[in-house]
Enzyme design. Sequence first.
Site, mmCIF file in Angstrom:
data_model
loop_
_atom_site.group_PDB
_atom_site.id
_atom_site.type_symbol
_atom_site.label_atom_id
_atom_site.label_comp_id
_atom_site.label_asym_id
_atom_site.label_seq_id
_atom_site.Cartn_x
_atom_site.Cartn_y
_atom_site.Cartn_z
ATOM 1 N N SER A 138 0.854 -1.192 0.000
ATOM 2 C CA SER A 138 0.000 0.000 0.000
ATOM 3 C C SER A 138 0.886 1.236 0.000
ATOM 4 O O SER A 138 2.031 1.185 0.489
ATOM 5 C CB SER A 138 -0.877 0.013 1.255
ATOM 6 O OG SER A 138 -1.476 1.292 1.439
ATOM 7 N N TYR A 151 -1.418 -0.290 10.476
ATOM 8 C CA TYR A 151 -1.720 -0.658 9.082
ATOM 9 C C TYR A 151 -0.526 -0.311 8.176
ATOM 10 O O TYR A 151 -0.028 -1.163 7.436
ATOM 11 C CB TYR A 151 -2.992 0.037 8.589
ATOM 12 C CG TYR A 151 -3.267 -0.299 7.131
ATOM 13 C CD1 TYR A 151 -3.589 -1.602 6.754
ATOM 14 C CD2 TYR A 151 -3.145 0.672 6.128
ATOM 15 C CE1 TYR A 151 -3.789 -1.935 5.417
ATOM 16 C CE2 TYR A 151 -3.350 0.346 4.794
ATOM 17 C CZ TYR A 151 -3.669 -0.959 4.449
ATOM 18 O OH TYR A 151 -3.868 -1.293 3.130
#
Length: 253
Positions: A138, A151
């Site tokens: 990501s 995250y």
Amino acid sequence: MPSVLITGATSGFGKAAAQRFAKAGWSLILTGRRVERLKALEEELSGQVPVLTLALDVRDSDAVTTAISGLPEEFLPLTCLINNAGLALAPEPAQKVALEDWHTMIDTNITGLVNVTHAALPLLLKTGKGASILNLGSVAGQWPYPGGHVYGASKAFVQQFSYNLRCDLLGTGVRVTDLAPGMAETEFTLVRTKGDQAASDALYRGTTPLQAEDIAEQLYYLATLPDHININRLEIMTVRQAWSAFAIDRDPA
Ligand SMILES: NC(=O)C1=CN([C@@H]2O[C@H](COP(=O)(O)OP(=O)(O)OC[C@H]3O[C@@H](n4cnc5c(N)ncnc54)[C@H](OP(=O)(O)O)[C@@H]3O)[C@@H](O)[C@H]2O)C=CC1
Ligand SMILES: O=CCS(=O)(=O)O
């Protein structure tokens, strides 16, 4: 017929990838926890290509190892592994987050990805030249932002793990890529906000996020490159997203 193993095929990128690879005639091994969705996808795609669905939680290393080491011959050789299953939780600041949410992200995005990779590596090595491991990282793995805490850190792991795998797999022909998307409209934000549909809609409203099909197209591209090419990291954003300035803590005026 080449075959692809996709984790998290019940939604978003994984589902779109299943549809994209099916269109190109690949055999599909599809995993996820939601059995009804796996069944529906199997019904949709099994007229086109062989489909094997495995109801799996990637956090369960024994289940992952048993399922992958027992893949039926007709789904081998394994040409591509797409490590896609993952999630973000708790968009609040770190100091307000439940420890359990951090553990869930670590267990899924790191341990789960490692479980699947470890189980699939012998099969990918047997395939050798032209095989690929495509890991969903990501932009959050590279760029910090408020509420990114574990995250983003878990996706930084994905990047470094991908690079380190490249080192160890040198000479085997197996490629490894960290595919790092920015904002994409899937169930991701619904999961992150624990079911807050209004918050999810609000994030994507009035802009043009990436769509799951955009990422599926990139995955297919990466898996079908000439077999001497390895794209180490591919970061991709909608043109309507960019970085922001540093935040500064100031004394009151
Ligand atoms: N959407 C975005 O903006 C971006 C997403 N990503 C990453 O892309 C990947 C896919 O996300 P996206 O498609 O957007 O999100 P979705 O929520 O739409 O899909 C996530 C998929 O992961 C599966 N999954 C989650 N936890 C587990 C688990 N423990 N075991 C097995 N499967 C699991 C879900 O299946 P089930 O619940 O049935 O198990 C689902 O199929 C994730 O790794 C995410 O971090 C990266 C950058 C941007
Ligand atoms: O990984 C998801 C994209 S973002 O929410 O971190 O921008």
